[in-house]
Design an enzyme around this catalytic site. Structure first.
Site, PDB file in Angstrom:
ATOM      1  CB  VAL A   2     -32.661 -24.340  19.159  1.00 57.81           C
ATOM      2  CG1 VAL A   2     -31.821 -23.456  20.063  1.00 57.81           C
ATOM      3  CG2 VAL A   2     -32.423 -25.802  19.496  1.00 57.81           C
ATOM      4  CE  LYS A  21     -38.364 -22.396  10.170  1.00 53.00           C
ATOM      5  NZ  LYS A  21     -37.296 -23.195  10.718  1.00 53.00           N
ATOM      6  CB  THR A  70     -24.211 -27.503  14.045  1.00 52.41           C
ATOM      7  OG1 THR A  70     -25.085 -27.982  15.085  1.00 52.41           O
ATOM      8  CG2 THR A  70     -23.851 -26.063  14.318  1.00 52.41           C
ATOM      9  CB  CYS A  87     -29.727 -33.970  19.232  1.00 52.86           C
ATOM     10  SG  CYS A  87     -30.287 -32.261  19.276  1.00 52.86           S
TER      11      CYS A  87
END
Ligand SMILES: NC(=O)c1ccc[n+]([C@@H]2O[C@H](COP(=O)([O-])OP(=O)(O)OC[C@H]3O[C@@H](n4cnc5c(N)ncnc54)[C@H](O)[C@@H]3O)[C@@H](O)[C@H]2O)c1
Length: 405
Positions: free
Chosen positions: A11, A35, A84, A257
């Site tokens: 994201v 990263k 999350t 998700c």
């Protein structure tokens, strides 16, 4: 504007790049130093962002990647894009979100805007993010908003630019600033009346998918027993030009998700004293699929999996990306191996998983399973050798074998 994006994953990175290309000066922050080192060299797993775009933006100083939050000081907007997940009790794990807030509080300046893009339960902005940052920063004039991300990594049609964005702030000023920011790189911004509405919309979108996928997975059991093709029945239903939307059965749901967000909605329901029955049931139905399919696969191999060589095409959770999070293919591998099958897998996007390597498709097997049909997989070796193959993918393409589900 100077923007700090906290979290450079599936994201955060595309948002950083889109904002930088829209003319903002972006600081892409992540606690993962490896990263950040890779991003500096233009290396990323994100299918949305090419090496050329990453290097070009860095060369022009439109974007800077760093794992020191101090580089974010002086930003007028802070965007939160951290994981999350769920904890072992299937409840929200907000540790990343809380730590992101703590880091932002160290560098945020007066009147800045903080936008949460991470998916979370209803009320997270008002009840968790604002109190932490207000308290730790000592600033009382900060603006807060949500703009839940809807990106579908790898989707060739829908992207950050053309997918409408729901936004809402805790104040009119925050809402307006947020709408202005997203308008700088999104075609359509939809302002809703409160952050809670936007937070709920995000959770509901993915719950809608989770419940419908469970419904067709259940239908596939019925179709199997009654001996007809679920896919054909669903496609027939989909000829109705109104009031129907097709979903197709599969090994289950994967990614960060669909298997996760509904549990954030059921947590919100629980906080409101309501038992979200549909979500629980859908979770049960979807997560039972690998076990159910193991039995069906066994039937196709003379009722015994012991010593049978099974090869899987595609183990990431959806075509053309490398993301393995919650991939139901991994559960199926475990199920088959527990019953004695010898399982190998081929995935051009996943070189190695759990110490095991992707191997080339082979014709020396008892059964091939198509789970995640990445567009670059060439099935000709299975076709030429007339290998027995079951297509378990939800994908609507036909790879030369009838859909098994
Ligand atoms: N992946 C998707 O398709 C998708 C789509 C829409 C929404 N979302 C939501 O967006 C959020 C982020 O998901 P993602 O897929 O980008 O996750 P991700 O794991 O790909 O990336 C998150 C990044 O945040 C970093 N991070 C963790 N804690 C941090 C901290 N305190 N400070 C800075 N960086 C930190 C991690 O190192 C990681 O690089 C989640 O809430 C997810 O539900 C994901």
């Amino acid at each position: 504007m100077r923007i700090t994006v906290v979290g450079q994953g599936y994201v955060g990175l595309p948002i950083s790049v889109c904002a930088a290309e829209a003319g903002h000066t972006v600081f892409g922050f992540d606690i993962d130093q490896e990263k950040i080192s890779k991003l500096k060299l233009g290396i990323t797993d994100s299918p949305e962002v090419s090496i050329d775009r990453l290097l070009d933006l860095q060369l022009k100083n439109n974007i800077k990647f760093s794992s020191s939050i101090n580089d974010g000081s002086g930003s007028s907007i802070f965007i939160i894009a951290v994981p999350t997940p769920l904890n072992s009790k299937q409840k929200p794990d907000l540790s990343f979100l809380k730590s992101a807030c703590e880091l932002i509080a160290q560098v945020v300046g007066p009147s800045s805007l903080i936008i949460n893009e991470s998916t979370s339960y209803i009320g997270t902005l008002r009840d968790l993010i604002k109190p932490i940052i207000d308290k730790l920063s000592g600033l009382l004039d900060l603006n807060y908003a949500v703009a839940p991300e809807r990106i579908d990594p790898g989707n060739k049609v829908w992207n950050i630019k053309n997918t409408p964005r729901n936004v809402a702030g805790l104040t009119t000023v925050a809402t307006q600033q947020t709408a202005d920011f997203y308008t700088s790189f999104c075609d359509s911004v939809n302002v809703v009346s409160s952050p809670e509405v936007a937070e709920c919309a995000k959770l509901f979108e993915n719950t809608f998918r989770q419940v419908n996928i469970a419904l067709v997975n259940e239908l596939s059991e019925v179709a199997n027993k009654l001996n007809f093709s679920t896919h054909e029945a669903i496609m027939a239903a989909a000829t109705k030009p109104f009031g129907f939307m097709p979903f197709y059965p599969s090994v289950g749901v994967g990614g960060h998700c669909i298997p996760v967000d509904p549990s954030y909605l059921s947590y919100s329901a629980e906080m409101a004293g309501i038992d979200a029955k549909f979500i629980k049931l859908a979770n049960q139905v979807n997560s039972a699929m690998p076990k159910i399919l193991k039995e069906r696969i066994k039937e196709c191999l003379d009722g015994d999996l012991r010593g049978k060589k099974i090869q899987i095409a595609g183990i990431s959770y959806k075509p053309d990306i490398s993301d393995l999070r919650e991939s139901p293919a991994l559960d199926l591998v475990k199920e088959l191996e527990t019953s004695g099958a010898i399982v190998s897998w081929h995935d051009p996007f996943v070189e190695e998983y759990d110490g095991r390597m992707s191997v080339l498709l082979s014709n020396n097997i008892d059964l091939g399973l198509i789970i995640t049909p990445h567009s670059q997989i060439d099935f000709s070796i299975w076709k030429k050798a007339n290998v027995k193959v079951l297509d378990l993918s939800a994908n609507s393409n036909n790879y030369g074998w009838p859909k098994f589900l």
